[in-house]
Enzyme design. Sequence first.
Site, PDB file in Angstrom:
ATOM      1  CD  GLU A  62      -2.677   1.395   2.692  1.00 45.46           C
ATOM      2  OE1 GLU A  62      -2.639   0.422   3.292  1.00 45.46           O
ATOM      3  OE2 GLU A  62      -3.508   2.370   2.428  1.00 45.46           O
ATOM      4  CB  SER A  87      -2.248   1.964   6.403  1.00 40.67           C
ATOM      5  OG  SER A  87      -2.543   0.685   6.125  1.00 40.67           O
ATOM      6  CB  CYS A 141       2.211  -4.228  21.503  1.00 40.09           C
ATOM      7  SG  CYS A 141       1.363  -3.216  20.184  1.00 40.09           S
TER       8      CYS A 141
END
Lengths: 421, 575
Positions: B284, B321, B505
């Site tokens: 992308e 995205s 994370c």
Amino acid sequence: MKILLKRIEKKDYRGTLEEYLQEGGYEALRKTLEMEPSGVIAEVKRSGLVGRGGAGFPTGLKWELTAKVPDSPKYVVCNADEGEPGTFKDRIIMERDPHLLLEGMMICGYAIGARQGYIYVRGEYTESYRRLEAAIQEARERHLLGEKIQGTDFSFDIYLYKGAGAYVCGEETALLDSLEGKRGEARLRPPYPATSGFRGKPTVVNNVETLSCIPAIILNGGEWYSKIGSEGSPGTKLYCLSGDVRNPGVYELPTDVTLEELVSEYGRGVEGGAKAALTGGISGGLLTPEQFKVTLDYKSMLKAGTGLGSGAIIMLNQRRCMVDVALRCLEFFEHESCGKCAPCREGTKRARELLQKIRRGNGDSASLELLLELQRVMYDTCICGLGQSALNVTKACIERFKGEFEEHLRGRCVVGVCGHD
Amino acid sequence: MTELVKLTIDGYEVEVPAGTTILEAAKKLNIKIPTLCYREGLEPYGACRVCVVEIEGRPRLEPACATPVAPGMKVKTRSARVRRARRMILELLLSNGHQDCTTCEKAEDCELRQLAYELGVREIRFEGERYNYPIDTSSPSIVFDPNRCILCGRCVRTCREVQSVEAIKLTDRGRNTRVMTFFDWGLGNVECTACGQCVLACPTGALRERNDIEEVWKALEDPDKFVVVQTAPAIRAALGEEFNLPPGTSVTGKMAAALRRLGFDRVFDTQFGADLTIVEEAHELIERIQKGGKLPMTTSCSPAWVKYFEHFFPEVLEHMSTCKSPQQMFGAVAKTYYAEKLGIKPEDMVVVSIMPCTAKKFEAKRPEMKASGVYDVDVVLTTREFARMVKEAGIDFASLPEEEFDEPLGISTGAAVIFGVTGGVMEAALRTAYEIVTGKPLEKVEFKQVRGFEGIRTASIDFNGTQVRVAVAHGLANARVLMEEVRDGRSPYHFIEVMACPGGCLGGGGQPIPTDMEIRKKRAACLYSEDERKVVRKSHENPAIKKLYEEYLGRPGSEKAHHLLHTTYTSRGRY
């Protein structure tokens, strides 16, 4: 000797700019503008004036500390939140001689190098707000406020801000937060407002009465002022006398007046015989009749184990129950705690619960001990004056009227206020 | 040079730079002053007053967390006066009904409970009052119980200072003070991003994740369901802490073993989804750069970041995205490609995720996340919930053998491991994009320019003569800085990675408590070394991914890939 109420007590004086000028108003400002800022501060220091809001901090020193900070802009903030129970002196100045306050603020602004002043007016004081608004307008029109005042290099303007009804916003750092549009919570100190106040800039926060003393000090000199009243905290003071007194009101007297003189000569005595006097509103402490010879200045009051605070004296007669008095004071603090620091938020609540229990006749002697311990911890740990002094009256009541409390533990209210005999 | 200040604490002399607080100075002497409202990384607040100390010459006790040292200062941290004050403050707090520790979700992590024990509070002399506020269960991620709140403000300050969200504020005053959302609408109905940093910050059980453990037990016990589980990269670097292993211990193998023993039919890895995300996202990005699409493109794998974007920058959503997150890609592939292979209907498969994240619970319930017709992911458990499940099942975690993930959705590369640390997605994407664009193999797979814990890091990477400018931010307050540039049309970057949580994370809102800077760094080191140990370290070289494209998706960005692996966003605005 009248300094603050001099004009107000004249018949028909309404405090317009015209009248104020006729009575010698803004002469002190004129004189100030010919002085060096440091000279103005020196004069205020020489006067020995201490803050009239309650804490009794030397005014000249506060100005000097702020002036010396190498940061700008600087601000003058007037604390007109007057929220201490039994205090109603600042509103008299604001409603009836507003230019006196404005002049004091301008002099302060000149002395510390500020261009802007803010008056934080108690939300309920609509009349004060209205009168100040009109006075500021008059002053702007006469070029007493604005750019290059009266052709000098001094520019200064004053803005009004309305409080929203929280007692804690009378505490100077909570006031600054509120003025910035935030929730009113006491700030951590240091830094003090002198270095980091309004919008994080050096700021003098002074009470209405304090600032209103300034013009006379500049006109007559600091030395003149320092000789009035008590040594150590000189000048005159506005005393707010209320409660079970025959003639309540605001009295301007030199600080060497005794409580007895104030109550008997001006207040015409206590209906039903004096039992105690709450001083400094309900956050100072209390005095019992054998102490009434004390002079009403900051130092003597501290020595007597209480505080002068804002100058509010609430007289209690023999028909008052001291457990009830302590509880009512506590309810006020519980309601007004800002809720930031744990000991104040929770401590006022717990103290109120304990006092309620005692008042109902369900207390025990351990609860009295617990209240006294709570008072020590809250004095030691609360962020601001509200929490630190919230249990002053409770403590004084327990210590000075122990018998009455013990009667309640046995289920008896001697004066019959608390509903159980 | 900063001036040094000498002072005495409990009779011991210590020298520290001017401006140091008493709390920090005491740490140098190995004196731990108890705290509650203090939290590393936040401005001092000085509200709980538990850290008070006695300073010679001062009339009152002072808070150590907010009081700077002064030359010659003499501090006592444990005098009778100090201890009396601390105990009483705890008594005051506890008398509001904070005494139901036995049934509290956060009992193990509760600082209030621990402090009461350590400071010797053995009776509560106040009767106190029980509050009965309604519990806020409006969010699919976070539960707020005001009755257990001690108003330390750590959540409020984290939400403001670290995340720049301000979904919660202190309201009212005195005894009525409460932490509250806008007009008390509840966390599920305001601009809360569900990141869960408030849960990490909360010292009591007031803020916690929504407990979904029962749903997982139910699925495991249902003989008609085929239950697969996926675990996010950051879990393996932190889960051990729940079982008293030191922070940074890699427990990948034990984790797989534990999941198998709980009864999951297949033990898979979100890292498979991460590799797939990189292949799609790298394509992308290349397409946007080559065909003049919206730039910069931002990552979309952190669901709290996505929600933040939708609330605060809805006018520039096309910069994000369109790739689903690894969790959702995994779920979509599991319920289509894999389910078809097994001949199972998607509705008979249950996908459970173990995530370091509270916002993943929200993400799984987004209505658009139904590639197979049913939810891609059915239940999300945080690291903490998973650990509690293991404990409830009586599995002795530390003694488990090391086991492998199942194939094929358990196969992953080193690029996927580092998704768990800030800068990792960027690095993984660069490894793939570089090789696709240049057609040359990378000499060195590491892009150390984008590593580290600086709030915002930028780099310019040479792609065969084309400079690709990238930026990485973690913590939403840092992301805001980059996004304001994007909104104002002055962002110089091609690609921006954002992780909502500080550290990425590994510092997620569902991770073990405590999570602090030291611990974050250890978890990061664990993930980087796991990457190094992997034979395959580039997502596009993952054999299982290659097979997936060959057998099912065709090529990256194909219509089928778009249908399964890409998503849309919602303009939410602030209220």
